[in-house]
Design an enzyme around this catalytic site. Structure first.
Site, PDB file in Angstrom:
ATOM      1  CG  HIS A   1       4.795 -23.015   7.866  1.00 42.41           C
ATOM      2  ND1 HIS A   1       3.730 -22.507   8.555  1.00 42.41           N
ATOM      3  CD2 HIS A   1       5.770 -23.192   8.788  1.00 42.41           C
ATOM      4  CE1 HIS A   1       4.059 -22.391   9.845  1.00 42.41           C
ATOM      5  NE2 HIS A   1       5.294 -22.797  10.014  1.00 42.41           N
TER       6      HIS A   1
ATOM      7  CG  HIS B   1       0.250 -25.324  11.413  1.00 40.32           C
ATOM      8  ND1 HIS B   1       0.303 -25.108  10.050  1.00 40.32           N
ATOM      9  CD2 HIS B   1       0.522 -24.120  11.976  1.00 40.32           C
ATOM     10  CE1 HIS B   1       0.586 -23.832   9.820  1.00 40.32           C
ATOM     11  NE2 HIS B   1       0.717 -23.210  10.968  1.00 40.32           N
TER      12      HIS B   1
ATOM     13  CE  LYS C   1       7.137 -26.467  10.819  1.00 38.96           C
ATOM     14  NZ  LYS C   1       8.099 -25.576  11.435  1.00 38.96           N
TER      15      LYS C   1
ATOM     16  CE  LYS D   1      -2.419 -20.795   9.990  1.00 34.31           C
ATOM     17  NZ  LYS D   1      -1.583 -19.804  10.710  1.00 34.31           N
TER      18      LYS D   1
ATOM     19  NE  ARG E   1      -2.252  -0.408   3.443  1.00 29.79           N
ATOM     20  CZ  ARG E   1      -2.813  -0.981   4.494  1.00 29.79           C
ATOM     21  NH1 ARG E   1      -4.108  -1.002   4.615  1.00 29.79           N
ATOM     22  NH2 ARG E   1      -2.097  -1.532   5.452  1.00 29.79           N
TER      23      ARG E   1
HETATM   24  C1  BG6 Z   1       1.866 -19.959  12.077  1.00 29.87           C
HETATM   25  C2  BG6 Z   1       1.006 -19.345  13.154  1.00 29.87           C
HETATM   26  O1  BG6 Z   1       1.063 -20.545  11.097  1.00 29.87           O
HETATM   27  O2  BG6 Z   1       2.708 -20.943  12.640  1.00 29.87           O
HETATM   28  C3  BG6 Z   1       1.876 -18.748  14.242  1.00 29.87           C
HETATM   29  O3  BG6 Z   1       0.186 -18.334  12.600  1.00 29.87           O
HETATM   30  C4  BG6 Z   1       2.867 -19.780  14.752  1.00 29.87           C
HETATM   31  O4  BG6 Z   1       1.080 -18.262  15.306  1.00 29.87           O
HETATM   32  C5  BG6 Z   1       3.615 -20.436  13.604  1.00 29.87           C
HETATM   33  O5  BG6 Z   1       3.781 -19.118  15.607  1.00 29.87           O
HETATM   34  C6  BG6 Z   1       4.474 -21.590  14.085  1.00 29.87           C
HETATM   35  O6  BG6 Z   1       5.279 -22.054  13.047  1.00 29.87           O
HETATM   36  P1  BG6 Z   1       6.664 -22.766  13.329  1.00 29.87           P
HETATM   37  O7  BG6 Z   1       7.156 -23.180  11.992  1.00 29.87           O
HETATM   38  O8  BG6 Z   1       7.536 -21.757  14.002  1.00 29.87           O
HETATM   39  O9  BG6 Z   1       6.360 -23.918  14.239  1.00 29.87           O
END
Ligand code: BG6
Length: 483
Positions: A173, A235, A177, A143, A46
């Site tokens: 994500h 997750h 991993k 997400k 923006r």
């Molecule tokens: C994210 C969440 O998707 O995943 C966060 O929005 C969280 O709140 C994070 O901290 C954790 O990811 P990782 O890879 O650090 O375990």
């Protein structure tokens, strides 16, 4: 195949996700020669900036997030050469402004939507109106996709007006991993586990994703979201799917996603009384985290004083299918917990009979898969305690995954971004999968609304509220296991 030319467009180019995760991941991919020579990365924001102002903004933030071993000022400079910026205020301008000029005509286009999901529909519509979506173009969506089933369906429907399903990469994500991908190999590449990977040989499964960090500067987002939507809906359920799915017939996207969908559809829906009995909501209070005194959630910046948002969830889930009938799956996640620790613990059933009588050390076998902070697989098993007599004693067969291979282990975002470029959808969520996850989450949200309870406090630096231990104590010899 890697295309010859690539334009990656990041909507939300000045946002946290872009400078914290995406640009460092793209830097790593670039440095290791995994991106085409002619890659361009166009941040959209923006702010009424030119390219130099954007580079300065990134320069002040991203380098500190790159692992020191991977840092090279020369490469960073080359990476910055790929970066561009287009200012676009979605509230103001029509169309996509300068983006059309910035894009190459013959490059593969990847549109990464790292903005609030409320903007997704508008962004897609504008890209379409300006004729920027060609049949090869891909869209990556972050997400949280929605706040419940209805909103997730609405977002999916909007995106589907402009992109085919095979152009849509719904990112989680955790699926990028290394250890999570390895879990599939552990299960389906080793003959010894599969015959035992079911009821009655497995007694329970525990999945913990504990974070030591608090809400940080994200309260604006987090307070409307909470741990169930932020972590469990995506997750933790994805981890559960990989633990519980049937062997897919191939690694093709739909073969894998079909199996995960079946797991999500087999999750037993909770009634309000199940929600009361089998879920725990918590919120951290002031405490000590990793040696430092930290405030409680309600004292964090931008958190409303009366907030009832949960920063911790523990629950007992059931998968009603032939493989898992009667096997409880315990899920637990929270912020400001004692340490950063993500693990999956498979608890096998006890020996039906022991010729050694009651040996005090005896316990059931456990398979412990640690995702974070270190990646390891351990099998807790019984050996004889040295000395006279036949006393049993638990030890661990332990596999340190960093030590098994010297190869560089890419971060989740790097791996997934390269999957997008290569057109590999296997580790992304399909529309029906996402909606099935919400179908299971919605009744929990409804149950909580009906109960109308204040979340249970737990001191920062602890393992969550007492009710979380109580949830386990109801089980025969139940407790959360220490990894
Ligand atoms: C994210 C969440 O998707 O995943 C966060 O929005 C969280 O709140 C994070 O901290 C954790 O990811 P990782 O890879 O650090 O375990």
């Amino acid at each position: 195949a890697t295309p010859g030319r690539l334009d990656i467009v990041i909507f939300g180019g000045t946002g946290d996700l872009a400078w914290r995760k995406l640009l460092p991941a793209l830097y790593m991919a670039h440095m290791h020669g995994r991106l085409p020579q002619s890659t361009r990365i166009i941040g959209i924001g923006r702010e009424d900036w030119d390219r130099d102002a954007y580079l300065q903004f990134i320069q002040a933030r991203s380098p500190g997030l790159i692992a020191p071993a991977a840092w090279s000022p020369t490469h960073w400079q080359r990476f910055l050469d790929c970066l561009d910026y287009v200012a676009l205020d979605l509230a103001q301008a029509e169309g996509c402004g300068g983006l059309s000029q910035a894009l190459s005509t013959d490059a593969l286009r990847v549109f990464y939507l790292a903005t609030a999901p409320a903007l997704f529909a508008q962004i897609c519509a504008r890209l379409h109106a300006d004729g920027l979506i060609d049949p090869q173009a891909r869209v990556v969506v972050e997400k949280p996709l929605g706040t419940d089933l209805a909103s997730a369906q609405a977002i999916n429907a909007e995106i589907a007006r402009h992109f085919r399903e095979d152009q849509i990469y719904r990112i989680d994500h955790y699926l990028g991993k290394e250890t999570v991908q390895n879990l599939m190999v552990l299960r389906f590449g080793n003959a010894i586990f599969e015959p035992l990977w079911r009821a009655p040989f497995i007694r329970s499964v525990q999945i913990t994703v504990a974070e030591s960090v608090g809400v940080g500067s994200r309260a604006g987002f987090y307070d409307h979201t909470g741990a169930l939507r932020d972590m469990v809906q995506n997750h933790l359920l994805q981890l559960l799917c990989i633990v519980a799915m049937e062997p897919p017939i191939s690694m093709d996207p739909d073969d894998v996603r079909d199996e995960k969908l079946k797991v999500l559809r087999s999750l037993r829906k909770m009634s309000p009384s199940d929600v009361k009995r089998d879920t725990v909501r918590g919120q951290y209070t002031a405490g000590v985290s990793e040696g430092a005194a930290v405030p409680g959630y309600l004292q964090e910046a931008d958190v409303p004083a009366q907030s009832r948002t949960e920063t911790f969830v523990a629950l007992r889930a059931h998968i009603d299918n032939a493989r898992w009938a009667q096997v409880p799956f315990f899920l637990r996640t929270g912020k400001r917990m004692q340490k950063r620790q993500s693990e999956i613990i498979i608890e096998f059933s006890e020996q039906p009979f022991s010729p050694f009588g009651q040996s005090p050390g005896q316990q059931a076998n456990r398979l412990i898969i640690t995702l974070q902070p270190e990646e390891s697989i351990e099998l807790a098993m019984m050996v004889k305690e040295p000395g006279s007599g036949m006393n049993l004693h638990p030890v661990r067969l332990s596999l340190d995954l960093q030590e098994t291979s010297r190869q560089r282990r890419a971060e989740a975002y790097e791996r997934l971004l390269l999957d997008v470029v290569k057109g590999r959808l296997t580790h992304f969520m399909r529309r029906d999968e996402l909606e099935a996850a919400w179908r299971w989450i919605d009744p929990i949200l409804a149950g909580w609304r009906e109960l109308d309870e204040v979340p249970r406090g737990y001191p920062a630096g602890s393992w969550g509220p007492a009710a979380s231990s109580a949830l386990m104590a109801r089980e025969e010899h139940g407790a959360w296991f220490e990894a």
